[in-house]
Design a protein around this motif. Structure first.
Motif, PDB file in Angstrom:
ATOM      1  N   CYS A 138       0.883  -1.209  -0.137  1.00  0.00           N
ATOM      2  CA  CYS A 138       0.058  -0.033  -0.001  1.00  0.00           C
ATOM      3  C   CYS A 138       0.915   1.451   0.094  1.00  0.00           C
ATOM      4  CB  CYS A 138      -0.843   0.195   1.246  1.00  0.00           C
ATOM      5  SG  CYS A 138      -2.032   1.346   1.404  1.00  0.00           S
ATOM      6  N   VAL A 139       0.616   2.266  -0.866  1.00  0.00           N
ATOM      7  CA  VAL A 139       1.400   3.389  -0.954  1.00  0.00           C
ATOM      8  C   VAL A 139       0.181   4.522  -0.832  1.00  0.00           C
ATOM      9  CG1 VAL A 139       2.642   5.033  -2.420  1.00  0.00           C
ATOM     10  CG2 VAL A 139       3.350   2.820  -2.147  1.00  0.00           C
ATOM     11  N   VAL A 140       0.361   5.405   0.231  1.00  0.00           N
ATOM     12  CA  VAL A 140      -0.533   6.626   0.148  1.00  0.00           C
ATOM     13  C   VAL A 140       0.689   7.931  -0.030  1.00  0.00           C
ATOM     14  CG1 VAL A 140      -1.836   8.196   1.603  1.00  0.00           C
ATOM     15  CG2 VAL A 140      -1.976   5.716   1.687  1.00  0.00           C
ATOM     16  N   SER A 141       0.290   8.602  -1.252  1.00  0.00           N
ATOM     17  CA  SER A 141       1.573   9.804  -1.314  1.00  0.00           C
ATOM     18  C   SER A 141       0.693  11.089  -1.432  1.00  0.00           C
ATOM     19  CB  SER A 141       2.137   9.513  -2.811  1.00  0.00           C
ATOM     20  OG  SER A 141       3.066   8.397  -2.583  1.00  0.00           O
ATOM     21  N   ILE A 142       0.911  11.897  -0.815  1.00  0.00           N
ATOM     22  CA  ILE A 142       0.440  13.565  -1.106  1.00  0.00           C
ATOM     23  C   ILE A 142       1.230  13.935  -1.961  1.00  0.00           C
ATOM     24  CG2 ILE A 142      -0.042  15.594  -0.024  1.00  0.00           C
ATOM     25  CD1 ILE A 142      -0.830  13.981   2.696  1.00  0.00           C
ATOM     26  N   THR A 143       0.900  14.480  -2.913  1.00  0.00           N
ATOM     27  CA  THR A 143       1.547  15.009  -4.134  1.00  0.00           C
ATOM     28  C   THR A 143       1.336  16.543  -4.505  1.00  0.00           C
ATOM     29  OG1 THR A 143      -0.050  14.471  -5.788  1.00  0.00           O
ATOM     30  CG2 THR A 143       1.754  13.063  -5.282  1.00  0.00           C
ATOM     31  N   GLN A 144       0.397  17.060  -3.929  1.00  0.00           N
ATOM     32  CA  GLN A 144       0.183  18.570  -3.946  1.00  0.00           C
ATOM     33  C   GLN A 144      -0.435  19.031  -2.355  1.00  0.00           C
ATOM     34  OE1 GLN A 144      -2.259  19.670  -7.346  1.00  0.00           O
ATOM     35  NE2 GLN A 144      -2.446  17.559  -8.112  1.00  0.00           N
ATOM     36  N   ILE A 145       0.279  20.437  -2.250  1.00  0.00           N
ATOM     37  CA  ILE A 145      -0.350  21.277  -1.377  1.00  0.00           C
ATOM     38  C   ILE A 145      -0.497  22.685  -1.627  1.00  0.00           C
ATOM     39  CG2 ILE A 145      -0.012  22.164   0.990  1.00  0.00           C
ATOM     40  CD1 ILE A 145       1.570  19.853   1.657  1.00  0.00           C
ATOM     41  N   HIS A 146      -1.853  23.259  -1.921  1.00  0.00           N
ATOM     42  CA  HIS A 146      -1.993  24.388  -2.330  1.00  0.00           C
ATOM     43  C   HIS A 146      -2.724  25.436  -1.261  1.00  0.00           C
ATOM     44  CE1 HIS A 146      -1.114  22.975  -6.285  1.00  0.00           C
ATOM     45  NE2 HIS A 146      -1.973  21.852  -5.985  1.00  0.00           N
TER      46      HIS A 146
END
Length: 386
Positions: A232-240
């Motif tokens: 399982c992978v959980v990746s946050i790729t954007q923060i605005h």
């Protein structure tokens, strides 16, 4: 003459095609120029062409020397990525902010090369179906073509796809029966706080604080909620968030992806994101909305077709250059939707090691074009004889 040698005789033309496509990238559902170029080439080879499936998709139909009823599909992708190219290649992207950073220009070229070879030789029975798909990069191009009646209008007994592997080894084909690429969900998390002067944070509800705390907590989903024996992978790729030095903004936005092979783990990850968001909303007095989208299914190769792919690769490249039981990858592919509809197999073909996929410095290895074209063409020749 082997198909590799014959295709090498016009490899310069195929390379020029690849460079042309690379210099004029088009992202998902915008591939008007690319699909038109492909359709015109196929027609020039005497192949029956159908345009506009799934928006900008193209399907070519080629009958062999006899019709034994066998129909084999081959699929390639047309779309580029919204990436600013960081190479100094003479054929670098001419379109700001768009680039073929995944090699779809090479995949399209390899399938064009296979189509030309098969049209010239006709050394097969049955029918070859060439599927040039739009919008593979997370926009649902395969599903769009299927909704448009791809397999009703052009039924196939089985279907194959090939992807370059820039980590090498050069000329080595990898495939496997069963799961080979992960499922993917995309998520958007929108946090509504209350704006304030940065010097008076007590008057606001700071969505940046909420966003960063939630992002940290989400990293515990894999380490503390997922079975450690299941991927399982959980990746946050954007923060605005925010646009000024002295203003606490009203809102913040997190986005990213979940990758899994297991349905229960996939469901758990989505539920945990929603539960964490609900908890942080209560803790900070903010409002948090979570949107989860099923973008890719698990890509599962059929056992018979995976074995056929390995057998053809062994014939062409030698047993030492075939891995018939490779390690699955956490990347995702919407070819998964096609092999859910009909039996099929997906494979990786190694290029000279260099910058990886989705990297602004990536460049497809032109030397594997004849190898990929020959592999796809030989699949038609062997599988129509099955």
């Amino acid at each position: 003459m082997s198909p590799i040698d014959r295709i090498k005789s016009y490899a310069r033309e195929l390379t020029a095609l690849r460079h042309d496509i690379h210099a004029h990238p088009e992202i998902g559902f915008e591939e008007v120029r690319t699909s038109g170029l492909v359709a015109d080439l196929l027609q020039g080879y005497g192949i029956e062409v159908h345009r506009g499936l799934g928006g900008t998709g193209v399907v070519g139909v080629l009958k062999g020397r006899s019709d034994n009823g066998r129909r084999i599909g081959l699929r390639a992708e047309l779309d580029a990525l919204p990436i600013e190219e960081a190479t100094n290649l003479p054929y670098r992207s001419t379109v700001p902010g768009k680039m073929h950073a995944c090699g779809h220009d090479g995949h399209t070229t390899m399938l064009v090369g296979a189509a030309r070879y098969l049209a010239e030789t006709r050394d097969f029975d049955g029918t070859a179906i060439f599927v040039f798909q739009p919008a593979e990069e997370g926009l649902g191009g395969a599903r769009a073509m299927i909704r448009d009646g791809l397999f009703e209008r052009f039924p196939v007994d089985e279907i194959y796809a090939l992807h370059n592997a820039p980590n090498g080894p050069h000329g080595r084909l990898k495939t496997r029966p069963g799961p080979i690429m992960a499922a993917a969900d995309f998520f958007d998390i929108r946090i509504q706080g209350r704006g304030a002067h940065a010097a008076e944070p007590q008057r606001g509800i700071d969505p940046i604080v909420v966003a960063t705390a939630l992002a940290q907590a989400m990293q515990s989903i894999v380490s503390r909620n997922a079975d450690p024996l299941k991927s399982c992978v959980v990746s946050i790729t954007q923060i605005h968030a925010g646009a000024a030095y002295n203003v606490i903004p009203e809102s913040a936005h997190l986005a990213g992806t979940i990758r899994t092979f297991d349905g229960e783990i996939r469901e758990m990850a989505g539920l945990r994101i929603r539960a964490l968001a609900e908890g942080f909303a209560a803790a900070y007095g903010a409002e948090i909305a979570v949107e989860l989208r099923d973008v890719f299914s698990v890509l599962e190769n059929s056992a018979e077709q995976a074995a056929a792919a390995a057998a053809v690769a062994t014939e062409l490249f030698g047993a030492e250059n075939v891995d018939a039981d490779c390690v699955p990858r956490m990347g995702s592919e919407d070819f998964a939707d096609m092999v859910m509809a009909v039996p099929g197999a997906y494979a990786w073909l190694g290029g000279t090691p260099g910058p990886g996929l989705h990297n602004a410095a990536f460049n497809f290895d032109d030397s594997i074009i004849p190898l990929g074209s020959a592999y796809l063409a030989r699949l038609v020749e062997r599988r129509t004889a099955a």
